[in-house]
Design an enzyme around this catalytic site. Structure first.
Site, PDB file in Angstrom:
ATOM      1  N   THR A 192       0.849  -1.174   0.000  1.00  0.00           N
ATOM      2  CA  THR A 192       0.000   0.000   0.000  1.00  0.00           C
ATOM      3  C   THR A 192       0.889   1.230   0.000  1.00  0.00           C
ATOM      4  O   THR A 192       1.929   1.238   0.645  1.00  0.00           O
ATOM      5  CB  THR A 192      -0.856   0.045   1.285  1.00  0.00           C
ATOM      6  OG1 THR A 192      -1.589  -1.170   1.406  1.00  0.00           O
ATOM      7  CG2 THR A 192      -1.806   1.213   1.276  1.00  0.00           C
ATOM      8  N   ARG A 220     -11.729  -9.994  -3.809  1.00  0.00           N
ATOM      9  CA  ARG A 220     -11.143  -9.733  -2.503  1.00  0.00           C
ATOM     10  C   ARG A 220     -10.843  -8.253  -2.343  1.00  0.00           C
ATOM     11  O   ARG A 220     -10.340  -7.593  -3.247  1.00  0.00           O
ATOM     12  CB  ARG A 220      -9.864 -10.548  -2.332  1.00  0.00           C
ATOM     13  CG  ARG A 220      -9.138 -10.331  -0.993  1.00  0.00           C
ATOM     14  CD  ARG A 220      -8.020  -9.304  -1.089  1.00  0.00           C
ATOM     15  NE  ARG A 220      -7.238  -9.212   0.145  1.00  0.00           N
ATOM     16  CZ  ARG A 220      -6.309  -8.292   0.371  1.00  0.00           C
ATOM     17  NH1 ARG A 220      -6.038  -7.386  -0.554  1.00  0.00           N
ATOM     18  NH2 ARG A 220      -5.628  -8.272   1.508  1.00  0.00           N
ATOM     19  N   ASP A 223      -7.568  -3.876   3.314  1.00  0.00           N
ATOM     20  CA  ASP A 223      -7.841  -2.811   4.271  1.00  0.00           C
ATOM     21  C   ASP A 223      -7.804  -1.417   3.681  1.00  0.00           C
ATOM     22  O   ASP A 223      -8.409  -0.498   4.229  1.00  0.00           O
ATOM     23  CB  ASP A 223      -6.830  -2.890   5.414  1.00  0.00           C
ATOM     24  CG  ASP A 223      -5.401  -2.646   4.932  1.00  0.00           C
ATOM     25  OD1 ASP A 223      -4.976  -3.356   3.997  1.00  0.00           O
ATOM     26  OD2 ASP A 223      -4.721  -1.761   5.476  1.00  0.00           O
ATOM     27  N   GLY A 244       0.860  -3.946   4.660  1.00  0.00           N
ATOM     28  CA  GLY A 244       1.071  -5.354   4.937  1.00  0.00           C
ATOM     29  C   GLY A 244      -0.153  -6.167   4.547  1.00  0.00           C
ATOM     30  O   GLY A 244      -0.899  -5.799   3.641  1.00  0.00           O
ATOM     31  N   GLY A 246      -3.638  -7.080   4.553  1.00  0.00           N
ATOM     32  CA  GLY A 246      -4.798  -6.289   4.929  1.00  0.00           C
ATOM     33  C   GLY A 246      -5.790  -6.984   5.820  1.00  0.00           C
ATOM     34  O   GLY A 246      -6.504  -6.330   6.607  1.00  0.00           O
TER      35      GLY A 246
END
Length: 337
Positions: A192, A220, A223, A244, A246
């Site tokens: 991210t 899918r 986060d 990382g 999510g």
């Protein structure tokens, strides 16, 4: 009855059996307050910050700055975990997620959007020009096109070749800190671009953008576009973003947790550390095999970060210039390869 603070303290103390090299790494000394300031996750945060600083350095607002920084990552960066060079899902489809949040509580997000170069700008449109917070899939794409965004095939030849290679084994295995070693077309993994800013007026904002986990199940969502998981901003307290795997941020409402811990008086670094401790407390075995990272800034411009595993870095820029990369402290102090 145990208090919440007591639970967190117990959780941190209980990490002793999980430490891998002599104990919890020391929390980094807080970075002194400075306004305006922008911070971003990972190596490519340097480029995102430079783009954002063109706004902040001229007295512009934090919301505009984080959008510009995220747009740089979406189009100028070519990385298999963020933006137009991202690796696809297991069906060979590239989907993008993004969110943007203002310190006054306004927020917009899009998830699983296809063929739109700048999902962070679509997210801002959702925030400003719709009554909603989150749009997904075909609906998000339709909204983008109706608001003037061009539909454009984004999947690159290198990402398509990487997908074809992956299908030979079809193994889905997140690799810790892979984002620091990948080149366009490499086979895994995740990441991210999370960016937080505070402007000359003390106003805060944040943005988050990603192509999600490589080879994920189609549909899918991690986060990054979920308010309180990958990003949360409260102008009265501070802002946090996550990186990382999510699913762990979703399980813990992680960025919201970091901001709430700052509200209780923790420094940004302390808040990030306690949030990481929560992840380990809930899933101690899983925590050894995945990466989770938090980056936070409070309303005074103080910055802190913490990670599960060594290797997470972040970038910062303010009136003193670009500060290069800072290594985050971590619970597990041996870097996983």
């Amino acid at each position: 009855m145990a208090t919440r603070r007591g639970f967190l303290q117990t959780g941190i103390a209980g990490l002793g059996a999980l430490w891998v090299s002599g104990g919890l790494a020391a929390v980094s000394r807080p970075i002194a307050a400075k306004v305006p300031r922008v911070v971003s996750t990972w190596d490519f945060g340097i480029g995102a910050n430079a783009a954002a600083w063109k706004v902040l350095g001229q007295g512009g607002g934090a919301l505009d700055a984080v959008e510009v920084g995220a747009r740089w990552a979406e189009s100028e960066l070519c990385n298999p975990t963020v933006g137009h060079c991202g690796n696809p899902d297991r069906d060979g489809v590239l989907t993008l997620d993004a969110s943007i949040m203002d310190g006054d509580g306004r927020v917009g997000a899009v998830a699983a959007i296809e063929d739109i170069l700048h999902p962070v700008s679509v997210a801002r449109k959702v925030m400003e020009d719709s009554p909603h917070v989150l749009l997904v899939g075909q609906g998000a794409q339709q909204f983008a096109i109706e608001h003037g965004f061009e539909r454009k095939a984004l999947l690159t030849d290198s990402a398509r070749k990487a997908w074809e290679e992956w299908k030979k084994t079809s193994r889905y295995e997140p690799v810790i800190n892979a984002e620091r070693r990948l080149r366009p077309g490499d086979s895994t993994n995740h990441d991210t671009l999370g960016i937080l800013a505070i402007d000359t007026r003390g106003h805060m904002a944040g943005a988050c953008t990603t192509s999600g986990m490589a080879w994920k199940v189609h549909g899918r969502v991690g986060d990054s576009p979920i308010v309180g998981a990958g990003l949360y901003v409260d102008g009265e307290v501070g802002a946090a973003t996550a990186s990382g795997v999510g699913e762990e941020m979703l399980r813990n409402a992680a960025s919201f947790l970091v901001v709430e811990l700052m509200r209780q008086g923790r420094s940004p670094a302390q808040a990030c550390r306690e949030a990481i401790a929560r992840v380990v407390h809930k899933r101690p075995a899983a925590s050894k095999t995945l990466q989770v990272c938090f980056l936070a800034m409070n309303r005074r411009g103080e910055v802190g970060a913490y990670a599960l595993h060594k290797g997470f870095v972040y970038a910062m820029q303010d009136e003193a210039g670009a500060h290069g990369l800072t290594d985050s402290a971590s619970i597990y102090t041996s870097e996983q390869k």
